[in-house]
Motif scaffolding. Structure first.
Motif, PDB file in Angstrom:
ATOM      1  N   THR A   1       0.823   4.116  -2.082  1.00 29.27           N
ATOM      2  CA  THR A   1       0.663   5.502  -2.768  1.00 29.27           C
ATOM      3  C   THR A   1       1.077   6.789  -2.226  1.00 29.27           C
ATOM      4  O   THR A   1       0.816   7.917  -2.765  1.00 29.27           O
TER       5      THR A   1
ATOM      6  N   MET B   1       0.901  -1.263  -0.142  1.00 27.36           N
ATOM      7  CA  MET B   1      -0.264   0.057  -0.332  1.00 27.36           C
ATOM      8  C   MET B   1       1.162   1.053   0.475  1.00 27.36           C
ATOM      9  O   MET B   1       0.715   2.273  -1.163  1.00 27.36           O
TER      10      MET B   1
ATOM     11  N   PHE C   1      -6.267   0.884  -2.231  1.00 27.10           N
ATOM     12  CA  PHE C   1      -7.259   1.166  -0.856  1.00 27.10           C
ATOM     13  C   PHE C   1      -8.236   0.379  -0.662  1.00 27.10           C
ATOM     14  O   PHE C   1      -8.151  -0.565   0.504  1.00 27.10           O
TER      15      PHE C   1
ATOM     16  N   HIS D   1      -7.564   9.164  -2.014  1.00 29.47           N
ATOM     17  CA  HIS D   1      -6.899   7.672  -1.797  1.00 29.47           C
ATOM     18  C   HIS D   1      -7.497   6.868  -1.297  1.00 29.47           C
ATOM     19  O   HIS D   1      -7.411   5.224  -1.510  1.00 29.47           O
ATOM     20  N   ALA D   2      -8.790   7.806  -0.162  1.00 25.67           N
ATOM     21  CA  ALA D   2      -9.351   6.944   0.460  1.00 25.67           C
ATOM     22  C   ALA D   2     -10.455   6.199  -0.396  1.00 25.67           C
ATOM     23  O   ALA D   2     -10.783   4.515  -0.187  1.00 25.67           O
TER      24      ALA D   2
END
Length: 96
Positions: free
Chosen positions: A30, A26, A73, A67-68
């Motif tokens: 990210t 992740m 994610f 991002h979420a």
């Protein structure tokens, strides 16, 4: 103003390797996001059950929301990490 996220995760010992691997994967995804300023993964020393601390920083709340909403994610956090957690605490803050 930068937006920070600090998360504390606990998981059973048998899931620690998978959670660690997923968090590190992740991190790589990210850090490529245009609004990400930092994504650090820490293993809490001596924690039993195993625990991880995340420090994330984004250019603003909208960058965190993007991002979420990302595919990575959904795959790594929602699909792999969260189902294995026994405890999850998340703090959201504006960077001063």
């Amino acid at each position: 103003m930068p937006y920070a996220v600090i998360a504390h995760y606990r998981c059973p010992a048998e899931d620690a390797d998978l959670v660690r691997e997923s968090l590190l994967t992740m991190r790589e995804h990210t850090r490529k996001e245009p609004g990400n300023l930092a994504y650090e993964v820490h293993a809490e020393e001596g924690a039993q059950p195993p625990a991880f601390i995340l420090y994330e920083q984004y250019t603003d709340r909208a960058a965190f929301d993007a991002h979420a909403a990302s595919e990575h994610f959904a795959q790594y956090i929602l699909g792999t990490v969260r189902p294995r957690l026994t405890d999850r605490t998340v703090f959201f803050a504006e960077t001063l």
